[in-house]
Design a protein around this motif. Sequence first.
Motif, PDB file in Angstrom:
ATOM      1  N   SER A 207      39.143  39.063 -71.962  1.00 21.60           N
ATOM      2  CA  SER A 207      39.500  40.270 -72.704  1.00 21.60           C
ATOM      3  C   SER A 207      39.652  39.931 -74.186  1.00 21.60           C
ATOM      4  N   ASP A 208      39.192  40.847 -75.047  1.00 17.34           N
ATOM      5  CA  ASP A 208      39.302  40.614 -76.488  1.00 17.34           C
ATOM      6  C   ASP A 208      40.727  40.833 -77.000  1.00 17.34           C
ATOM      7  N   GLU A 209      41.513  41.601 -76.266  1.00 18.10           N
ATOM      8  CA  GLU A 209      42.878  41.899 -76.682  1.00 18.10           C
ATOM      9  C   GLU A 209      43.871  41.201 -75.769  1.00 18.10           C
ATOM     10  N   THR A 210      45.090  40.997 -76.295  1.00 18.03           N
ATOM     11  CA  THR A 210      46.166  40.432 -75.490  1.00 18.03           C
ATOM     12  C   THR A 210      47.053  41.561 -74.971  1.00 18.03           C
ATOM     13  N   GLY A 211      47.933  41.211 -74.050  1.00 22.00           N
ATOM     14  CA  GLY A 211      48.882  42.183 -73.519  1.00 22.00           C
ATOM     15  C   GLY A 211      48.561  42.608 -72.104  1.00 22.00           C
ATOM     16  N   GLU A 212      49.591  43.094 -71.407  1.00 18.38           N
ATOM     17  CA  GLU A 212      49.416  43.481 -70.009  1.00 18.38           C
ATOM     18  C   GLU A 212      48.341  44.544 -69.822  1.00 18.38           C
ATOM     19  N   THR A 213      48.290  45.502 -70.741  1.00 19.00           N
ATOM     20  CA  THR A 213      47.329  46.589 -70.583  1.00 19.00           C
ATOM     21  C   THR A 213      45.912  46.185 -70.949  1.00 19.00           C
ATOM     22  N   SER A 214      45.711  44.934 -71.397  1.00 12.06           N
ATOM     23  CA  SER A 214      44.347  44.469 -71.690  1.00 12.06           C
ATOM     24  C   SER A 214      43.695  43.867 -70.454  1.00 12.06           C
ATOM     25  N   ALA A 215      44.421  43.882 -69.317  1.00 12.06           N
ATOM     26  CA  ALA A 215      43.822  43.381 -68.072  1.00 12.06           C
ATOM     27  C   ALA A 215      42.637  44.269 -67.690  1.00 12.06           C
ATOM     28  N   PHE A 216      41.729  43.706 -66.973  1.00  8.80           N
ATOM     29  CA  PHE A 216      40.555  44.483 -66.559  1.00  8.80           C
ATOM     30  C   PHE A 216      40.208  44.156 -65.111  1.00  8.80           C
ATOM     31  N   ARG A 217      39.519  45.085 -64.466  1.00  8.68           N
ATOM     32  CA  ARG A 217      39.006  44.837 -63.127  1.00  8.68           C
ATOM     33  C   ARG A 217      37.503  45.038 -63.134  1.00  8.68           C
ATOM     34  N   MET A 218      36.845  44.335 -62.243  1.00  8.16           N
ATOM     35  CA  MET A 218      35.390  44.398 -62.100  1.00  8.16           C
ATOM     36  C   MET A 218      35.097  44.939 -60.704  1.00  8.16           C
ATOM     37  N   THR A 219      34.370  46.032 -60.652  1.00  7.25           N
ATOM     38  CA  THR A 219      34.013  46.655 -59.377  1.00  7.25           C
ATOM     39  C   THR A 219      32.502  46.740 -59.269  1.00  7.25           C
ATOM     40  N   VAL A 220      31.957  46.358 -58.109  1.00  9.09           N
ATOM     41  CA  VAL A 220      30.515  46.397 -57.871  1.00  9.09           C
ATOM     42  C   VAL A 220      30.200  47.535 -56.920  1.00  9.09           C
ATOM     43  N   SER A 221      29.179  48.291 -57.245  1.00  6.46           N
ATOM     44  CA  SER A 221      28.704  49.351 -56.357  1.00  6.46           C
ATOM     45  C   SER A 221      27.184  49.281 -56.269  1.00  6.46           C
ATOM     46  N   GLY A 222      26.658  49.759 -55.161  1.00  3.15           N
ATOM     47  CA  GLY A 222      25.199  49.801 -54.979  1.00  3.15           C
ATOM     48  C   GLY A 222      24.545  48.443 -54.971  1.00  3.15           C
ATOM     49  N   ASP A 223      25.264  47.420 -54.431  1.00  5.95           N
ATOM     50  CA  ASP A 223      24.689  46.069 -54.371  1.00  5.95           C
ATOM     51  C   ASP A 223      23.414  46.117 -53.535  1.00  5.95           C
ATOM     52  N   SER A 224      22.311  45.649 -54.087  1.00  5.59           N
ATOM     53  CA  SER A 224      21.007  45.761 -53.409  1.00  5.59           C
ATOM     54  C   SER A 224      20.901  44.882 -52.170  1.00  5.59           C
ATOM     55  N   ASP A 225      21.891  43.955 -51.995  1.00  9.60           N
ATOM     56  CA  ASP A 225      21.850  43.155 -50.767  1.00  9.60           C
ATOM     57  C   ASP A 225      22.510  43.885 -49.605  1.00  9.60           C
ATOM     58  N   GLY A 226      22.966  45.124 -49.861  1.00 10.88           N
ATOM     59  CA  GLY A 226      23.492  45.964 -48.796  1.00 10.88           C
ATOM     60  C   GLY A 226      24.984  45.884 -48.608  1.00 10.88           C
ATOM     61  N   ASP A 227      25.683  44.979 -49.302  1.00 11.66           N
ATOM     62  CA  ASP A 227      27.136  44.847 -49.133  1.00 11.66           C
ATOM     63  C   ASP A 227      27.774  44.652 -50.504  1.00 11.66           C
ATOM     64  N   SER A 228      28.551  45.642 -50.947  1.00 11.77           N
ATOM     65  CA  SER A 228      29.173  45.583 -52.284  1.00 11.77           C
ATOM     66  C   SER A 228      30.556  44.970 -52.260  1.00 11.77           C
ATOM     67  N   SER A 229      30.976  44.472 -51.099  1.00 14.61           N
ATOM     68  CA  SER A 229      32.330  43.930 -51.014  1.00 14.61           C
ATOM     69  C   SER A 229      32.369  42.448 -50.670  1.00 14.61           C
ATOM     70  N   ASP A 230      31.211  41.867 -50.287  1.00 12.08           N
ATOM     71  CA  ASP A 230      31.246  40.451 -49.920  1.00 12.08           C
ATOM     72  C   ASP A 230      31.192  39.577 -51.169  1.00 12.08           C
ATOM     73  N   ALA A 231      31.170  38.268 -50.943  1.00 11.77           N
ATOM     74  CA  ALA A 231      31.178  37.318 -52.060  1.00 11.77           C
ATOM     75  C   ALA A 231      29.787  36.827 -52.391  1.00 11.77           C
ATOM     76  N   ASN A 232      28.755  37.597 -51.994  1.00 12.53           N
ATOM     77  CA  ASN A 232      27.379  37.200 -52.244  1.00 12.53           C
ATOM     78  C   ASN A 232      26.722  38.141 -53.245  1.00 12.53           C
ATOM     79  N   GLY A 233      25.664  37.656 -53.889  1.00 14.39           N
ATOM     80  CA  GLY A 233      24.906  38.483 -54.820  1.00 14.39           C
ATOM     81  C   GLY A 233      25.767  38.982 -55.959  1.00 14.39           C
ATOM     82  N   LEU A 234      25.501  40.205 -56.410  1.00 18.49           N
ATOM     83  CA  LEU A 234      26.236  40.777 -57.533  1.00 18.49           C
ATOM     84  C   LEU A 234      27.716  40.955 -57.211  1.00 18.49           C
TER      85      LEU A 234
END
Length: 692
Positions: A207-234
Amino acid sequence: MGITSVGIGSGFLTSDLIDQLVDVERSATEPRLDANQEKLETQLSEVGRIKSAIEDFRLQSRILTIDGALTSTQGSSSSSAISVSTEKGAVVGSYSMSVEQLAQSQSVVSSSFAAKDTALSNGVLTIEFGTFTFGDTNATPGDAPDGGDNEDITGFTDDASSDPISIIVTDDNNTLEGIRDAINEKDAGITASILNDGSGYRLVLKSDETGETSAFRMTVSGDSDGDSSDANGLSALSFNATNQHMTESVRAQDAELTFNGISVTRSTNEVEELIDGVTFELSDTTTSSTITVSRDEDLIVERLQNFTDAYNELQSIIKEVTAYDSETGQGAVLLGDSTVRSLSMQLRGNLTQIVPGLEDANVRSLAEIGFKTDYKTGQIEFDSEEFLDQLEEYPDEVADIFGRNLISDNDDVTFASIGSKTEPGEYDVVVTQLATQGALSGSVVGTPTNILIDGTNDELVLEVDGVTSGTLTLTNNTYATLADLAAEIQTQIDADSALSDIGVTVTVDSDTLIFTSEKFGSSSSVNLTSVEDGSAYGLSVGNGTDGVDVEGTINGQPATGSGQRLSLSLEDDPADGVSVDITATSFPGASTQLTSTITVADGVAQSMVESFNDMLSFEGLISNKIFSLNEQLNAVDQQRIDLDERLESFQERLTRQFIAADTRVSQLNNTEQFVKTQLAAIVSSFTGGGDD
C-alpha cells in the motif's frame, strides 16, 4: 591648373596647421565636457550604490514585517525517535511523549513461482481498501508479522470513499510481470514489484499509504481455470477474509502514541495538528521523550542583526558620498544633493519615531527594545540581550514596533489581517449583527433523574457543520441527572472520528439538552438525523437553528461577514483589506449595534518598506534622480555631437580659406617668376649678353 591640396601653393598653409587650429578650438570646450561627464557618471555610480543598499535594507526590513518573524520557534526532542518541527502558531512549552507503535502500510507477498513470465490463468483481480479484523484461529506461533501468533483475517470493512479497482487479466498480461505492470498502471494506491527470494519469484504488493484504513484485500473472480477460490492460477493472488493465498508480511496499522498522558492515534508517522504549529515525525518507538518548543532566539537575533547591518551599510554609503574635507575644501560628489538629503531625513524619521498607535504601549520605539543611535556616525547598535528581555515580556508589542498592525479601542474587535493596499489611518467599525453558532435544543422533559439507557435507546447520529457522525452508542447505565447523561454523550462525540475534529459541545440548560457547534456563522449547524427512543431525555430527529454571520461596515462601507470575521474588500478604499474578528456574543447594554475605532499603523520596518517602495517606484525619489543624471549625460553626449559638427564646419571653412589663399600665393609666385624672367631679359639686352 588649379590647386587641389592645401599647402602646395604656399608651402606653409598646410593641413597640419588646420588641424592645430581645430584642436585649439576643441580644447576650449572638450575638457569642460569631459569633467562634467566624469562628475555625472560618478554621481550615477554612487546613486547606484545607494539604490543597491536601499534594496538590501528593504529586503531585511520586509523580513521583519512577516507575521511571526519575531516569534519564530524551534522544536526539540530528547529522543532520536521523534523529530520536531514548528511553524507559525506554535506555543512555547514542554511536553511528554511516548510512541508505542509506528504507522505501517500493508504489504503482502505471493507464493513462489518458477519464473517472472510464468503464465497464470485469466480472470478479474479486484482491489479494495478498508480495515481488516483479525482472530486467533489456526494460530501458528512465530508466523505473524510481529513474531507472535498468526491471526487469521475474520472480517474486512470497506472504505466507503474508495471505489474497487479491477484488473482485467488476459493472455496478454497473465504473468507475474504482466500483472505487476497492470496494477502499477492503474495508479490505484498500491505498488507492485517482483522479488527474487533465491528459490523463485514472488509478487509483492505494498500500500502507498500507512494506517489501518490503508489495508487492502485482493479478490479473484472468473478464474479461467474454473475455481476462483483455490490456490492455483490467478486465484493464488487472493487475499481476503475468505481466501488468504498471499501472505501478509507487514500489517497495516496506525501510529499509537501518548501525549501528556493522552492516547493518540494517527494514520501516518507524520503527526500534525496534535498541538498548534507543531509537526512530529516518528521514526521508532520510544518509552518516554521530552518535547520542547522554544523561541528560536538565534534566528530572531540574526534577522535583527541583518536589519541593523543593512541600515548601517546604507548610512555608511550616504556619509561617504556626502563627505566634506575641510583641509582641501573639497566635497564628495553628492554633497548637498537634495535627493540624498531627503533620503537621510526619512531614514532618521522612521528609525527614531514612536510607532503611531503605540503611544500608550509598554514599548513604543526601537530605542526601547535595544537599539541605540550613534549621533556622530548616524549608525545604530543592536543590543540582543536587551531586545530578548523585552521580547520575552512584551512579545506582541515588540512585533508591533516592526510590522503593520491594527489597534482597536474595543476588546471585542480584534485584529485578523491587513491587506497589502491598506493605508495607515483610523477607521470606524460598526457591527449590526453578531455571529452565532448553530445549535440544537431538546425538549423540556421536566426534571429527569435516574435516566435508564439500555439497548432500546442508546444510539443517535448527529450532523454537525455538514459532517455526519458515526452511530454514537451510549454506555448502558442509569444516569442520575441529565448533566450526567450530557457528559456521556459528550464522551461519545469526542471519541467519534468524524466529529472529533469538528467540535460540538453538549450542555444542559433548564433541564434541556443543548448541542452547540464550536463554529460560528452560516455554515454552522447541528442536526439530529437519527435517534432511538429519546423520549426519556427529550431528543427526537430534527434540525437545529443554523448560525448566522456577522454583519456590519468598515470605514462606512458594507463589509463581508464570514463567521465572526468582518472583512472589507473594496478597491481604492483606504481600508481595503482590513479584516477584524468580532468576538462579542451580545450587544452592550440595550444597544442594537457595536462600534469601534481601529487604527492601522505602520511599524518601523513596515514604514521603511513603504518609503523604499515609493523611492524606487517609477516616479520615486531614487528613480527620478537616476533619470535626471542619465538625461544630463545624454545632454553631454549631445553637446559633444554639436561640438563635433561645429568643428567639422570650422575645419571645412578653414580648408576653403586656405585653398583660396594658397591659390592666390601660387599665382603671385608665378607672377614673381615671370617678372624676374622679364627683368633678366631686359638686363641681358642692355649688356649684349656679355659678362661685363
